[in-house]
Scaffold this active site. Structure first.
Site, PDB file in Angstrom:
ATOM      1  N   THR A  13     -70.968  -3.767  56.749  1.00  9.87           N
ATOM      2  CA  THR A  13     -69.679  -3.738  57.457  1.00  9.87           C
ATOM      3  C   THR A  13     -68.861  -5.009  57.230  1.00  9.87           C
ATOM      4  O   THR A  13     -67.738  -5.112  57.707  1.00  9.87           O
ATOM      5  CB  THR A  13     -69.914  -3.578  58.979  1.00  9.87           C
ATOM      6  OG1 THR A  13     -70.844  -4.598  59.382  1.00  9.87           O
ATOM      7  CG2 THR A  13     -70.482  -2.218  59.320  1.00  9.87           C
ATOM      8  N   GLY A  14     -69.423  -5.981  56.522  1.00 13.27           N
ATOM      9  CA  GLY A  14     -68.749  -7.274  56.344  1.00 13.27           C
ATOM     10  C   GLY A  14     -67.895  -7.318  55.085  1.00 13.27           C
ATOM     11  O   GLY A  14     -67.808  -6.337  54.331  1.00 13.27           O
ATOM     12  N   ALA A  15     -67.285  -8.478  54.840  1.00 13.81           N
ATOM     13  CA  ALA A  15     -66.384  -8.636  53.692  1.00 13.81           C
ATOM     14  C   ALA A  15     -67.134  -8.396  52.369  1.00 13.81           C
ATOM     15  O   ALA A  15     -66.673  -7.635  51.508  1.00 13.81           O
ATOM     16  CB  ALA A  15     -65.770 -10.039  53.715  1.00 13.81           C
ATOM     17  N   VAL A  16     -68.307  -9.002  52.217  1.00 17.01           N
ATOM     18  CA  VAL A  16     -69.059  -8.860  50.964  1.00 17.01           C
ATOM     19  C   VAL A  16     -69.685  -7.458  50.890  1.00 17.01           C
ATOM     20  O   VAL A  16     -69.676  -6.799  49.837  1.00 17.01           O
ATOM     21  CB  VAL A  16     -70.132  -9.965  50.826  1.00 17.01           C
ATOM     22  CG1 VAL A  16     -70.963  -9.764  49.567  1.00 17.01           C
ATOM     23  CG2 VAL A  16     -69.482 -11.348  50.818  1.00 17.01           C
ATOM     24  N   SER A  42     -73.041  -2.555  64.970  1.00 12.11           N
ATOM     25  CA  SER A  42     -72.401  -1.581  64.073  1.00 12.11           C
ATOM     26  C   SER A  42     -73.211  -0.303  63.891  1.00 12.11           C
ATOM     27  O   SER A  42     -72.753   0.617  63.184  1.00 12.11           O
ATOM     28  CB  SER A  42     -72.180  -2.200  62.694  1.00 12.11           C
ATOM     29  OG  SER A  42     -71.419  -3.349  62.803  1.00 12.11           O
ATOM     30  N   ARG A 100     -81.375 -20.591  47.990  1.00 18.42           N
ATOM     31  CA  ARG A 100     -80.798 -20.997  46.695  1.00 18.42           C
ATOM     32  C   ARG A 100     -81.510 -22.161  46.024  1.00 18.42           C
ATOM     33  O   ARG A 100     -81.654 -22.185  44.804  1.00 18.42           O
ATOM     34  CB  ARG A 100     -79.311 -21.349  46.870  1.00 18.42           C
ATOM     35  CG  ARG A 100     -78.445 -20.136  47.080  1.00 18.42           C
ATOM     36  CD  ARG A 100     -77.001 -20.550  47.184  1.00 18.42           C
ATOM     37  NE  ARG A 100     -76.195 -19.452  47.677  1.00 18.42           N
ATOM     38  CZ  ARG A 100     -75.097 -19.604  48.403  1.00 18.42           C
ATOM     39  NH1 ARG A 100     -74.659 -20.817  48.714  1.00 18.42           N
ATOM     40  NH2 ARG A 100     -74.419 -18.556  48.814  1.00 18.42           N
ATOM     41  N   CYS A 129     -69.917 -19.174  46.315  1.00 18.21           N
ATOM     42  CA  CYS A 129     -68.741 -18.604  45.627  1.00 18.21           C
ATOM     43  C   CYS A 129     -67.952 -19.657  44.840  1.00 18.21           C
ATOM     44  O   CYS A 129     -67.514 -19.407  43.714  1.00 18.21           O
ATOM     45  CB  CYS A 129     -67.844 -17.883  46.631  1.00 18.21           C
ATOM     46  SG  CYS A 129     -67.563 -18.799  48.138  1.00 18.21           S
ATOM     47  N   ARG A 242     -60.020 -25.571  53.006  1.00 23.33           N
ATOM     48  CA  ARG A 242     -59.653 -24.197  53.379  1.00 23.33           C
ATOM     49  C   ARG A 242     -58.130 -24.094  53.385  1.00 23.33           C
ATOM     50  O   ARG A 242     -57.446 -24.980  53.924  1.00 23.33           O
ATOM     51  CB  ARG A 242     -60.201 -23.880  54.776  1.00 23.33           C
ATOM     52  CG  ARG A 242     -59.996 -22.444  55.188  1.00 23.33           C
ATOM     53  CD  ARG A 242     -60.916 -21.465  54.496  1.00 23.33           C
ATOM     54  NE  ARG A 242     -62.302 -21.648  54.905  1.00 23.33           N
ATOM     55  CZ  ARG A 242     -63.339 -21.102  54.269  1.00 23.33           C
ATOM     56  NH1 ARG A 242     -63.156 -20.350  53.199  1.00 23.33           N
ATOM     57  NH2 ARG A 242     -64.574 -21.323  54.687  1.00 23.33           N
ATOM     58  N   HIS A 249     -60.409 -17.781  45.689  1.00 23.18           N
ATOM     59  CA  HIS A 249     -60.447 -19.247  45.742  1.00 23.18           C
ATOM     60  C   HIS A 249     -59.753 -19.815  44.497  1.00 23.18           C
ATOM     61  O   HIS A 249     -59.745 -19.198  43.434  1.00 23.18           O
ATOM     62  CB  HIS A 249     -61.899 -19.744  45.719  1.00 23.18           C
ATOM     63  CG  HIS A 249     -62.660 -19.504  46.989  1.00 23.18           C
ATOM     64  ND1 HIS A 249     -62.110 -18.990  48.132  1.00 23.18           N
ATOM     65  CD2 HIS A 249     -63.979 -19.728  47.284  1.00 23.18           C
ATOM     66  CE1 HIS A 249     -63.029 -18.901  49.081  1.00 23.18           C
ATOM     67  NE2 HIS A 249     -64.178 -19.344  48.586  1.00 23.18           N
TER      68      HIS A 249
HETATM   69  N1  LIG Z   1     -66.926 -13.904  52.176  1.00 26.32           N
HETATM   70  C1  LIG Z   1     -67.151 -14.535  51.031  1.00 26.32           C
HETATM   71  O1  LIG Z   1     -66.226 -14.863  50.281  1.00 26.32           O
HETATM   72  C2  LIG Z   1     -68.550 -14.876  50.612  1.00 26.32           C
HETATM   73  C3  LIG Z   1     -68.742 -15.341  49.309  1.00 26.32           C
HETATM   74  C4  LIG Z   1     -70.026 -15.668  48.896  1.00 26.32           C
HETATM   75  C5  LIG Z   1     -71.086 -15.527  49.760  1.00 26.32           C
HETATM   76  N2  LIG Z   1     -70.857 -15.086  51.027  1.00 26.32           N
HETATM   77  C6  LIG Z   1     -72.040 -14.951  51.886  1.00 26.32           C
HETATM   78  O2  LIG Z   1     -72.282 -13.554  52.079  1.00 26.32           O
HETATM   79  C7  LIG Z   1     -72.835 -13.333  53.388  1.00 26.32           C
HETATM   80  C8  LIG Z   1     -71.939 -12.347  54.114  1.00 26.32           C
HETATM   81  O3  LIG Z   1     -70.646 -12.903  54.241  1.00 26.32           O
HETATM   82  P1  LIG Z   1     -69.372 -12.081  54.702  1.00 26.32           P
HETATM   83  O4  LIG Z   1     -68.223 -12.922  54.354  1.00 26.32           O
HETATM   84  O5  LIG Z   1     -69.431 -10.685  54.196  1.00 26.32           O
HETATM   85  O6  LIG Z   1     -69.540 -12.107  56.296  1.00 26.32           O
HETATM   86  P2  LIG Z   1     -68.908 -11.126  57.380  1.00 26.32           P
HETATM   87  O7  LIG Z   1     -67.650 -10.518  56.901  1.00 26.32           O
HETATM   88  O8  LIG Z   1     -68.890 -11.912  58.628  1.00 26.32           O
HETATM   89  O9  LIG Z   1     -70.017  -9.983  57.504  1.00 26.32           O
HETATM   90  C9  LIG Z   1     -71.319 -10.244  57.963  1.00 26.32           C
HETATM   91  C10 LIG Z   1     -72.158  -8.985  57.856  1.00 26.32           C
HETATM   92  O10 LIG Z   1     -73.492  -9.301  58.234  1.00 26.32           O
HETATM   93  C11 LIG Z   1     -73.903  -8.444  59.305  1.00 26.32           C
HETATM   94  N3  LIG Z   1     -74.793  -9.168  60.204  1.00 26.32           N
HETATM   95  C12 LIG Z   1     -74.538 -10.293  60.888  1.00 26.32           C
HETATM   96  N4  LIG Z   1     -75.611 -10.656  61.611  1.00 26.32           N
HETATM   97  C13 LIG Z   1     -76.564  -9.716  61.384  1.00 26.32           C
HETATM   98  C14 LIG Z   1     -77.890  -9.505  61.868  1.00 26.32           C
HETATM   99  N5  LIG Z   1     -78.450 -10.335  62.729  1.00 26.32           N
HETATM  100  N6  LIG Z   1     -78.562  -8.415  61.422  1.00 26.32           N
HETATM  101  C15 LIG Z   1     -78.000  -7.562  60.554  1.00 26.32           C
HETATM  102  N7  LIG Z   1     -76.746  -7.699  60.061  1.00 26.32           N
HETATM  103  C16 LIG Z   1     -76.043  -8.774  60.481  1.00 26.32           C
HETATM  104  C17 LIG Z   1     -72.592  -8.070  60.008  1.00 26.32           C
HETATM  105  O11 LIG Z   1     -72.774  -6.889  60.750  1.00 26.32           O
HETATM  106  P3  LIG Z   1     -71.822  -6.542  62.012  1.00 26.32           P
HETATM  107  O12 LIG Z   1     -70.530  -6.062  61.450  1.00 26.32           O
HETATM  108  O13 LIG Z   1     -72.610  -5.495  62.697  1.00 26.32           O
HETATM  109  O14 LIG Z   1     -71.668  -7.816  62.786  1.00 26.32           O
HETATM  110  C18 LIG Z   1     -71.681  -7.873  58.784  1.00 26.32           C
HETATM  111  O15 LIG Z   1     -71.946  -6.633  58.190  1.00 26.32           O
HETATM  112  C19 LIG Z   1     -72.909 -14.726  54.040  1.00 26.32           C
HETATM  113  O16 LIG Z   1     -74.188 -15.261  53.823  1.00 26.32           O
HETATM  114  C20 LIG Z   1     -71.864 -15.512  53.282  1.00 26.32           C
HETATM  115  O17 LIG Z   1     -72.120 -16.896  53.294  1.00 26.32           O
HETATM  116  C21 LIG Z   1     -69.629 -14.742  51.462  1.00 26.32           C
END
Ligand SMILES: NC(=O)c1ccc[n+]([C@@H]2O[C@H](COP(=O)([O-])OP(=O)(O)OC[C@H]3O[C@@H](n4cnc5c(N)ncnc54)[C@H](OP(=O)(O)O)[C@@H]3O)[C@@H](O)[C@H]2O)c1
Length: 344
Positions: A13-16, A42, A100, A129, A242, A249
């Site tokens: 459900t998140g951005a990635v 979710s 990592r 990233c 940021r 980015h």
């Molecule tokens: N965004 C970027 O540009 C980016 C780039 C590189 C790496 N990352 C890494 O990728 C990962 C995800 O980032 P994101 O940006 O996609 O974050 P996000 O949009 O905040 O989404 C987080 C996701 O993780 C789920 N989640 C959170 N806590 C959880 C738990 N305890 N058990 C199961 N699921 C859980 C959330 O579910 P709910 O919706 O149910 O809360 C949501 O689906 C992070 O480690 C981040 O550092 C992100």
């Protein structure tokens, strides 16, 4: 014939996670079953993949029974669930920073060090990233002449802080326009006591500060570059900022090579490197910008110019979609490499 895989996406459900789903559709990756996992909040949500509805489940250790590839984008929960998934026979490709720098975990950008994948013991880590975007631009130059020194400033989009980062920028911008009020709660980092407005602002802090006055995000770029390039001698000075950009980015990079390289040689090498695009025509005002690289697969490199004083110094400007190549796409490319090489 290759076997059809059972795939799980944690953080669907998140951005990635959402980008993983888009890419599964776009790249037409065949699968036998697909499991969408997130937090308890979710569970029960419906998400369509290739037109078919899937119900999101709460991620638990047992969720990974029978899973071949687990694509992790759930943040800190990786620490607990990745070893559980491996115990149950899955290969985990993890987007968090948890593993990592673990010497037993390959840290991979497939265009650069795919050969490291074979050393995995169940978990493969996706780099940060900003590191991915920087190294995609630098690898073709490094192949011409070893890079001795890098001075990099990042201009990082709010979606790098997940879906909450995007909501915060939009909420603040709307409040500014309508005269409403919006109290920042996420940036620079959700867990910290102080938060600052990002709309119409810049914040020179991503993640927490460390003993050496650099942030954790900045030090990730240093340590991860050394690990991916297998070169601990590169001197790197990062500043991570940021900016009020939604997606993609950007990075201003100054580097020094061992050999004296011409601008044309650098441009030519970048043109030829898979996954990187030369966007460098200053006479026609052509250079990379985040709006142009959003939702795009390639990292764009432009503004290539020799330093004014240092013969072996080069400046560049780089943009790349950090949710795509900086996260989901890179992880899927690792999976595709493993499928292609019968490693799963
Ligand atoms: N965004 C970027 O540009 C980016 C780039 C590189 C790496 N990352 C890494 O990728 C990962 C995800 O980032 P994101 O940006 O996609 O974050 P996000 O949009 O905040 O989404 C987080 C996701 O993780 C789920 N989640 C959170 N806590 C959880 C738990 N305890 N058990 C199961 N699921 C859980 C959330 O579910 P709910 O919706 O149910 O809360 C949501 O689906 C992070 O480690 C981040 O550092 C992100």
């Amino acid at each position: 014939m290759k076997k059809l895989l059972n795939i799980a996406i944690l953080g669907a459900t998140g951005a990635v996670g959402q980008e993983f789903i888009r890419l599964l559709e776009e790249r037409n990756i065949p699968f036998n079953s697909l499991l969408l996992l997130a937090s308890a909040k979710s569970a029960g949500k419906e998400i369509k993949v290739k037109g078919k509805p899937y119900v999101v489940e709460e991620a638990k250790p047992e969720s990974f029974e029978g899973i071949d590839i687990a694509l992790f984008a759930g943040g800190k929960i990786s620490e607990i669930l990745a070893p559980e998934a491996v115990k149950r026979g899955a290969v985990v490709i993890d987007n968090s920073s948890t593993f990592r720098m673990d010497p037993d975990v390959p840290l991979v950008i497939p265009e650069i060090n795919a050969a490291d994948i074979k050393k995995h013991k169940g978990i493969i880590a996706n780099p940060n990233c900003s590191t991915i975007i920087m190294l995609m631009a630098l690898k073709p130059i490094y192949d011409l002449s070893r890079i001795k020194r890098i001075v990099v400033s990042t201009y990082q989009a709010v979606s790098g802080a997940g879906k909450d980062g995007i909501d915060e920028l939009f909420g603040e911008a709307e409040a500014q326009i309508t005269g409403g009020k919006y109290v920042p709660q996420i940036l620079p980092s959700a867990g910290l006591p102080k938060h600052y407005q990002i709309a119409y602002n810049l914040i020179p802090q991503i993640d927490v500060f460390l003993e050496n006055d650099y942030t954790k995000e900045e030090m990730k770029m240093v340590h991860e570059t050394h690990k991916i390039f297998h070169d601990k001698e590169i001197e790197i000075t990062p500043t991570a900022v940021r900016v009020p950009v939604v997606r993609s980015h950007a990075e201003s990079i100054y580097l020094e090579t061992e050999e004296d390289l011409t601008k044309e040689a650098v441009q030519e090498a970048i043109k030829k490197f898979h996954g990187v695009e030369l966007v460098d025509d200053i006479h026609n005002q052509i250079y990379p910008m985040p709006l142009d690289t959003s939702d795009k697969t390639n990292v764009a490199v432009g503004r290539i110019r020799k330093d004014l004083y240092h013969k072996k110094g080069i400046n560049l400007w780089v943009c790349g979609d950090q949710i795509r190549k900086g996260a989901a796409l890179n992880a899927l490319q690792i999976a595709e490499y493993m499928i292609e090489h019968d490693m799963i």
